[in-house]
Motif scaffolding. Sequence first.
Motif, PDB file in Angstrom:
ATOM      1  N   ASP A  21      51.226  45.770  35.320  1.00  0.00           N
ATOM      2  CA  ASP A  21      51.093  45.246  36.687  1.00  0.00           C
ATOM      3  C   ASP A  21      52.428  45.460  37.402  1.00  0.00           C
ATOM      4  O   ASP A  21      53.481  45.438  36.770  1.00  0.00           O
ATOM      5  CB  ASP A  21      50.769  43.735  36.638  1.00  0.00           C
ATOM      6  CG  ASP A  21      50.072  43.254  37.890  1.00  0.00           C
ATOM      7  OD1 ASP A  21      48.922  42.804  37.785  1.00  0.00           O
ATOM      8  OD2 ASP A  21      50.682  43.330  38.983  1.00  0.00           O
ATOM      9  N   ASN A  43      50.820  41.655  43.906  1.00  0.00           N
ATOM     10  CA  ASN A  43      49.979  40.536  44.354  1.00  0.00           C
ATOM     11  C   ASN A  43      49.748  39.536  43.213  1.00  0.00           C
ATOM     12  O   ASN A  43      48.657  38.992  43.056  1.00  0.00           O
ATOM     13  CB  ASN A  43      48.642  41.063  44.887  1.00  0.00           C
ATOM     14  CG  ASN A  43      47.921  40.021  45.729  1.00  0.00           C
ATOM     15  OD1 ASN A  43      48.563  39.230  46.429  1.00  0.00           O
ATOM     16  ND2 ASN A  43      46.603  39.982  45.649  1.00  0.00           N
ATOM     17  N   SER A  44      50.775  39.349  42.415  1.00  0.00           N
ATOM     18  CA  SER A  44      50.647  38.396  41.291  1.00  0.00           C
ATOM     19  C   SER A  44      52.047  37.986  40.892  1.00  0.00           C
ATOM     20  O   SER A  44      53.016  38.487  41.443  1.00  0.00           O
ATOM     21  CB  SER A  44      49.935  39.070  40.108  1.00  0.00           C
ATOM     22  OG  SER A  44      50.569  40.288  39.791  1.00  0.00           O
ATOM     23  N   LYS A  68      43.682  45.259  48.031  1.00  0.00           N
ATOM     24  CA  LYS A  68      42.277  44.929  48.317  1.00  0.00           C
ATOM     25  C   LYS A  68      42.032  44.204  49.640  1.00  0.00           C
ATOM     26  O   LYS A  68      40.945  43.685  49.857  1.00  0.00           O
ATOM     27  CB  LYS A  68      41.719  44.096  47.171  1.00  0.00           C
ATOM     28  CG  LYS A  68      42.476  42.789  46.980  1.00  0.00           C
ATOM     29  CD  LYS A  68      41.744  41.770  46.154  1.00  0.00           C
ATOM     30  CE  LYS A  68      42.460  40.460  46.135  1.00  0.00           C
ATOM     31  NZ  LYS A  68      41.821  39.401  45.418  1.00  0.00           N
ATOM     32  N   ASN A  93      48.388  53.803  47.300  1.00  0.00           N
ATOM     33  CA  ASN A  93      48.381  52.898  46.146  1.00  0.00           C
ATOM     34  C   ASN A  93      47.114  53.086  45.299  1.00  0.00           C
ATOM     35  O   ASN A  93      47.189  53.252  44.078  1.00  0.00           O
ATOM     36  CB  ASN A  93      48.456  51.449  46.633  1.00  0.00           C
ATOM     37  CG  ASN A  93      48.724  50.480  45.489  1.00  0.00           C
ATOM     38  OD1 ASN A  93      49.856  50.301  45.069  1.00  0.00           O
ATOM     39  ND2 ASN A  93      47.671  49.871  44.967  1.00  0.00           N
ATOM     40  N   TYR A 104      39.832  50.510  52.776  1.00  0.00           N
ATOM     41  CA  TYR A 104      39.818  49.973  51.409  1.00  0.00           C
ATOM     42  C   TYR A 104      38.570  50.478  50.670  1.00  0.00           C
ATOM     43  O   TYR A 104      38.656  51.012  49.563  1.00  0.00           O
ATOM     44  CB  TYR A 104      39.857  48.439  51.448  1.00  0.00           C
ATOM     45  CG  TYR A 104      39.457  47.781  50.154  1.00  0.00           C
ATOM     46  CD1 TYR A 104      40.223  47.944  49.005  1.00  0.00           C
ATOM     47  CD2 TYR A 104      38.297  46.998  50.075  1.00  0.00           C
ATOM     48  CE1 TYR A 104      39.843  47.339  47.805  1.00  0.00           C
ATOM     49  CE2 TYR A 104      37.917  46.400  48.889  1.00  0.00           C
ATOM     50  CZ  TYR A 104      38.687  46.571  47.748  1.00  0.00           C
ATOM     51  OH  TYR A 104      38.303  45.989  46.567  1.00  0.00           O
ATOM     52  N   PHE A 119      42.043  47.599  37.027  1.00  0.00           N
ATOM     53  CA  PHE A 119      41.918  46.642  38.130  1.00  0.00           C
ATOM     54  C   PHE A 119      42.932  46.920  39.249  1.00  0.00           C
ATOM     55  O   PHE A 119      42.706  46.508  40.386  1.00  0.00           O
ATOM     56  CB  PHE A 119      42.206  45.212  37.640  1.00  0.00           C
ATOM     57  CG  PHE A 119      41.192  44.640  36.700  1.00  0.00           C
ATOM     58  CD1 PHE A 119      39.961  44.209  37.158  1.00  0.00           C
ATOM     59  CD2 PHE A 119      41.480  44.492  35.347  1.00  0.00           C
ATOM     60  CE1 PHE A 119      39.029  43.660  36.295  1.00  0.00           C
ATOM     61  CE2 PHE A 119      40.555  43.939  34.469  1.00  0.00           C
ATOM     62  CZ  PHE A 119      39.325  43.523  34.950  1.00  0.00           C
TER      63      PHE A 119
HETATM   64  N1  LIG Z   1      38.522  40.005  44.503  1.00  0.00           N
HETATM   65  C1  LIG Z   1      37.570  40.653  45.121  1.00  0.00           C
HETATM   66  O1  LIG Z   1      36.945  40.116  46.038  1.00  0.00           O
HETATM   67  C2  LIG Z   1      37.167  42.047  44.695  1.00  0.00           C
HETATM   68  C3  LIG Z   1      35.907  42.532  45.056  1.00  0.00           C
HETATM   69  C4  LIG Z   1      35.553  43.825  44.694  1.00  0.00           C
HETATM   70  C5  LIG Z   1      36.444  44.609  43.981  1.00  0.00           C
HETATM   71  N2  LIG Z   1      37.665  44.116  43.651  1.00  0.00           N
HETATM   72  C6  LIG Z   1      38.597  44.979  42.924  1.00  0.00           C
HETATM   73  O2  LIG Z   1      38.929  44.354  41.696  1.00  0.00           O
HETATM   74  C7  LIG Z   1      40.251  44.690  41.317  1.00  0.00           C
HETATM   75  C8  LIG Z   1      41.027  43.431  41.007  1.00  0.00           C
HETATM   76  O3  LIG Z   1      40.981  42.589  42.146  1.00  0.00           O
HETATM   77  P1  LIG Z   1      41.648  41.146  42.169  1.00  0.00           P
HETATM   78  O4  LIG Z   1      40.819  40.311  43.053  1.00  0.00           O
HETATM   79  O5  LIG Z   1      41.955  40.708  40.802  1.00  0.00           O
HETATM   80  O6  LIG Z   1      42.979  41.498  42.956  1.00  0.00           O
HETATM   81  P2  LIG Z   1      44.459  41.019  42.667  1.00  0.00           P
HETATM   82  O7  LIG Z   1      45.271  41.465  43.827  1.00  0.00           O
HETATM   83  O8  LIG Z   1      44.500  39.590  42.286  1.00  0.00           O
HETATM   84  O9  LIG Z   1      44.816  41.877  41.372  1.00  0.00           O
HETATM   85  C9  LIG Z   1      45.225  43.209  41.441  1.00  0.00           C
HETATM   86  C10 LIG Z   1      46.482  43.325  40.608  1.00  0.00           C
HETATM   87  O10 LIG Z   1      46.903  44.697  40.645  1.00  0.00           O
HETATM   88  C11 LIG Z   1      48.302  44.718  40.846  1.00  0.00           C
HETATM   89  N3  LIG Z   1      48.594  46.003  41.491  1.00  0.00           N
HETATM   90  C12 LIG Z   1      48.255  46.405  42.739  1.00  0.00           C
HETATM   91  N4  LIG Z   1      48.716  47.642  42.970  1.00  0.00           N
HETATM   92  C13 LIG Z   1      49.349  48.035  41.829  1.00  0.00           C
HETATM   93  C14 LIG Z   1      50.050  49.198  41.453  1.00  0.00           C
HETATM   94  N5  LIG Z   1      50.240  50.208  42.307  1.00  0.00           N
HETATM   95  N6  LIG Z   1      50.560  49.285  40.207  1.00  0.00           N
HETATM   96  C15 LIG Z   1      50.408  48.256  39.334  1.00  0.00           C
HETATM   97  N7  LIG Z   1      49.772  47.113  39.644  1.00  0.00           N
HETATM   98  C16 LIG Z   1      49.252  47.002  40.882  1.00  0.00           C
HETATM   99  C17 LIG Z   1      48.628  43.491  41.681  1.00  0.00           C
HETATM  100  O11 LIG Z   1      49.965  43.058  41.536  1.00  0.00           O
HETATM  101  C18 LIG Z   1      47.637  42.481  41.146  1.00  0.00           C
HETATM  102  O12 LIG Z   1      48.184  41.730  40.084  1.00  0.00           O
HETATM  103  C19 LIG Z   1      40.809  45.530  42.460  1.00  0.00           C
HETATM  104  O13 LIG Z   1      40.670  46.882  42.136  1.00  0.00           O
HETATM  105  C20 LIG Z   1      39.920  45.178  43.622  1.00  0.00           C
HETATM  106  O14 LIG Z   1      39.845  46.220  44.564  1.00  0.00           O
HETATM  107  C21 LIG Z   1      38.046  42.855  43.988  1.00  0.00           C
END
Ligand SMILES: NC(=O)c1ccc[n+]([C@@H]2O[C@H](COP(=O)([O-])OP(=O)(O)OC[C@H]3O[C@@H](n4cnc5c(N)ncnc54)[C@H](O)[C@@H]3O)[C@@H](O)[C@H]2O)c1
Length: 338
Positions: free
Chosen positions: A35, A39-40, A92, A107, A154, A88
Motif C-alpha cells: 500500500d 488513502n489509509s 476511487k 494511478n 473513475y 485493490f
Molecule cells: N468502496 C467502494 O465503494 C468501492 C466500490 C467499487 C469498487 N471499489 C474498488 O475497490 C478497491 C478498494 O476500495 P476501498 O474502498 O478499499 O478503497 P480505499 O481507498 O480504502 O483502499 C484503497 C487502498 O489502495 C491504496 N492505494 C491507492 N493507490 C495506490 C497506489 N498507487 N499504490 C499503492 N497503493 C495505493 C490506498 O492507500 C488505500 O489504502 C478499489 O480498487 C476501488 O476502486 C470500491
Amino acid sequence: MQSILVTGGLGYIGSITITELYKAIGKYYKIIILDNLSNSNIQVLDTITSIIGEKLDLYIVDIQNQTELKEVFKKYKETNPINYIIHFAALKAVGESVENPIKYYQNNVVGTLNLLNCAEEYKCQNFLFSSSATVYAPGEFVDEEAPFKPSNPYGETKVVIEYLIRSLSKKGGRYLCLRYFNPVGATKDGKLGEMPNKPNNLFPYIEQVAIGNLQQLYVFGNDYNTHDGTGIRDYIHILDLAEAHVVALQELIKRDEKKENYYDYFNIGTGKGFSVLDIVNEYSKLVPIKYQITDKRAGDVAILVANPNKTKEKLGWVAKRGLTEMCQDSYNFIKSKQ
Ligand SMILES: NC(=O)c1ccc[n+]([C@@H]2O[C@H](COP(=O)([O-])OP(=O)(O)OC[C@H]3O[C@@H](n4cnc5c(N)ncnc54)[C@H](O)[C@@H]3O)[C@@H](O)[C@H]2O)c1
C-alpha cells in the motif's frame, strides 16, 4: 508456501478482506500487503495484527513505481513465490476523477499495467481485480452482460483495466473481475471500517454526522427519477464483500491447481436498491441524521442496482446481511473510534 499479494491491503475493503482470508486460508498461504498509504494509514496493520494474531509483511510501495514493485516480487521468488494477486489499490473518488482524470488514469491504469507486467515477469497468472458497478450505465437489476458505459473517469479506468485483463486472459492464466456495488459497514468488533483521509462516500459522511464531527449531511440532488428523488444504490455489507473475495480466490486456487485457464466477471451486490433518504431514515433509528439537499454531483447517476444471479449460480455466493445490520455496524464502528 506460496504467497498472495494484496495491493491496497490497508484500505477499507482490503484490510477486512485480509482478516477473512487469513481465517479461511492463512494456514496454507503467506499474505503480503502492499500500500502507498494515499488513502489509509499504517495503524491499520496493527489492527489487522490484533485481529489475526500475526504480523503480516507490509510494503509501503506505490504501484506506479515499477522498480520497487519488482523488488517485492523478487524478494519472495525463491522462498514464497507470489502466485496470487488481489488488486485493490486504486483511487476511487468519482468527483475527484472528474476534476482530475489524468491523476486517475495514471494511478489506476498505469499502476495496474505495472503490476501486471511484474506478474508476467514473475510468472504469476492468478489475478483478482476490484472492478466496480461504475462500469455500467445506470439501471435496475443490471446483469454482467450489460454494455460498459461508465459515467465518469473513475469508471473508465475500471473499464480499461477490464479490457486489458480480458486480453491477457486469452494468453492463459486465471483472471476474475469482481464488480462491487456499494460496500458499507464494518467488522462486528468495530475495529475495521472505512476511515478515508477525506470522506467521499455516503456512509463515511453519515458517520461523521452521527458522532457530531459534521453538522449535517449534504444530499446531492432530489430530482432524480426515483421514489423520493434521491439516488438509489445497491449497498452491500463489507463482510459479505470480504466473503465474496474468499470464495473468488478459492475458485482461482482450484483452477490453478488443475492448471485450467479461467476468466470471468461477477457483480457483487445484493440486488436490492435503497435511496439516500432510505439510508438516512434507517440510520436515524440509531441516531438523528440532519441533512440538507444540495446540487447534483458531476458523474453521479439516478439508480444502479445489481442483478446478483450469475454470482449465485457460478460462484455460489449471495449477500446475507441487510440494511439494518449495515447501519448498526457502521455506527458501532464510528462510535468506537471517538
Ligand atoms: N468502496 C467502494 O465503494 C468501492 C466500490 C467499487 C469498487 N471499489 C474498488 O475497490 C478497491 C478498494 O476500495 P476501498 O474502498 O478499499 O478503497 P480505499 O481507498 O480504502 O483502499 C484503497 C487502498 O489502495 C491504496 N492505494 C491507492 N493507490 C495506490 C497506489 N498507487 N499504490 C499503492 N497503493 C495505493 C490506498 O492507500 C488505500 O489504502 C478499489 O480498487 C476501488 O476502486 C470500491
